[in-house]
Write a protein that holds these residues in place. Structure first.
Motif, PDB file in Angstrom:
ATOM      1  N   HIS A  54       0.825  -1.203   0.000  1.00  0.00           N
ATOM      2  CA  HIS A  54       0.000   0.000   0.000  1.00  0.00           C
ATOM      3  C   HIS A  54       0.862   1.257   0.000  1.00  0.00           C
ATOM      4  CE1 HIS A  54      -2.546   3.215   1.661  1.00  0.00           C
ATOM      5  NE2 HIS A  54      -3.411   2.696   0.800  1.00  0.00           N
ATOM      6  N   ALA A  55       1.960   1.257   0.743  1.00  0.00           N
ATOM      7  CA  ALA A  55       2.832   2.435   0.801  1.00  0.00           C
ATOM      8  C   ALA A  55       3.358   2.794  -0.585  1.00  0.00           C
ATOM      9  CB  ALA A  55       3.990   2.188   1.765  1.00  0.00           C
ATOM     10  N   THR A  56       3.778   1.785  -1.344  1.00  0.00           N
ATOM     11  CA  THR A  56       4.304   2.018  -2.692  1.00  0.00           C
ATOM     12  C   THR A  56       3.221   2.572  -3.606  1.00  0.00           C
ATOM     13  OG1 THR A  56       5.774   0.112  -2.366  1.00  0.00           O
ATOM     14  CG2 THR A  56       5.578   0.949  -4.597  1.00  0.00           C
ATOM     15  N   ALA A  57       2.058   1.928  -3.605  1.00  0.00           N
ATOM     16  CA  ALA A  57       0.965   2.334  -4.491  1.00  0.00           C
ATOM     17  C   ALA A  57       0.417   3.709  -4.126  1.00  0.00           C
ATOM     18  CB  ALA A  57      -0.144   1.289  -4.452  1.00  0.00           C
ATOM     19  N   ASP A  58       0.260   3.961  -2.849  1.00  0.00           N
ATOM     20  CA  ASP A  58      -0.271   5.247  -2.414  1.00  0.00           C
ATOM     21  C   ASP A  58       0.665   6.385  -2.827  1.00  0.00           C
ATOM     22  OD1 ASP A  58      -2.282   6.783  -0.868  1.00  0.00           O
ATOM     23  OD2 ASP A  58      -0.571   7.186   0.450  1.00  0.00           O
TER      24      ASP A  58
END
Length: 187
Positions: A54-58
């Motif tokens: 999620h951190a990467t995508a966000d």
């Protein structure tokens, strides 16, 4: 109108659905997501709504980039899908998910993760050795996270289970921007 079918030539990021024990892991994931957006390269990822995934995508989306979640049906049914993703492909199973990753990607970056990440990384290295995948493979190695894995690859060669020179080693870096540059470089 653009659809998930139009997303090819992106970079697949393999990583954990947890954030790990170092704040630097999430910071690196966010830097990689932002760098992909800045390069105009879609992020292809496992579609999870937690952890480094999620951190990467966000970070990619916040920087104006596109994200393609490729997630197996059973994970959607468990409520694990990152519903903020730009595009979603629901795969029948983990095998179809990994084939979709490889077919849509010009490169792969492995961030820290658990056994699923290790399995995906080992498989894509094998696929490149066999000519199934021809893209770049990059290991993002903050704090030496992947040093034991790299030592195991060297041991495979030393003990005669991989021919020296028979496998192109993945690129290894602890710099997020360099990881993206290496993943999208022409081969």
């Amino acid at each position: 109108m653009k659809t998930s079918d139009d997303i090819c030539g992106g970079v697949t990021v393999y990583c954990g659905s947890c954030e790990g024990d170092m704040p630097g892991y999430a910071a690196g994931a966010r830097a990689i997501g932002a760098a992909l957006a800045e390069a105009g390269v879609p992020l292809i990822y496992g579609g999870g709504r937690m952890g480094l995934m999620h951190a990467t995508a966000d970070a990619c989306r916040r920087a104006g980039g596109e994200t393609l979640a490729v997630i197996p049906r059973f994970m959607v049914d468990k409520g694990w899908l990152d519903t903020d993703t730009t595009y979603t492909i629901v795969a029948a199973d983990m095998g179809e998910r990994k084939k979709t990753f490889a077919a849509r990607s010009r490169g792969v970056i492995a961030l820290p993760g658990g056994v699923g990440t290790l399995e995906e990384l080992a498989e894509i290295i094998t696929w490149r050795k066999l000519g199934i995948f021809t893209g770049n493979i990059v290991i993002y190695n903050p704090g030496g996270y992947y040093d034991p894995f790299l030592a195991q690859l060297a041991a495979c060669t030393a003990h005669g289970f991989m021919r020296d020179g028979g496998i192109e080693p993945p690129a290894v870096t602890d710099d997020p921007a360099e990881a993206v540059r290496l993943a999208i470089a022409p081969r």
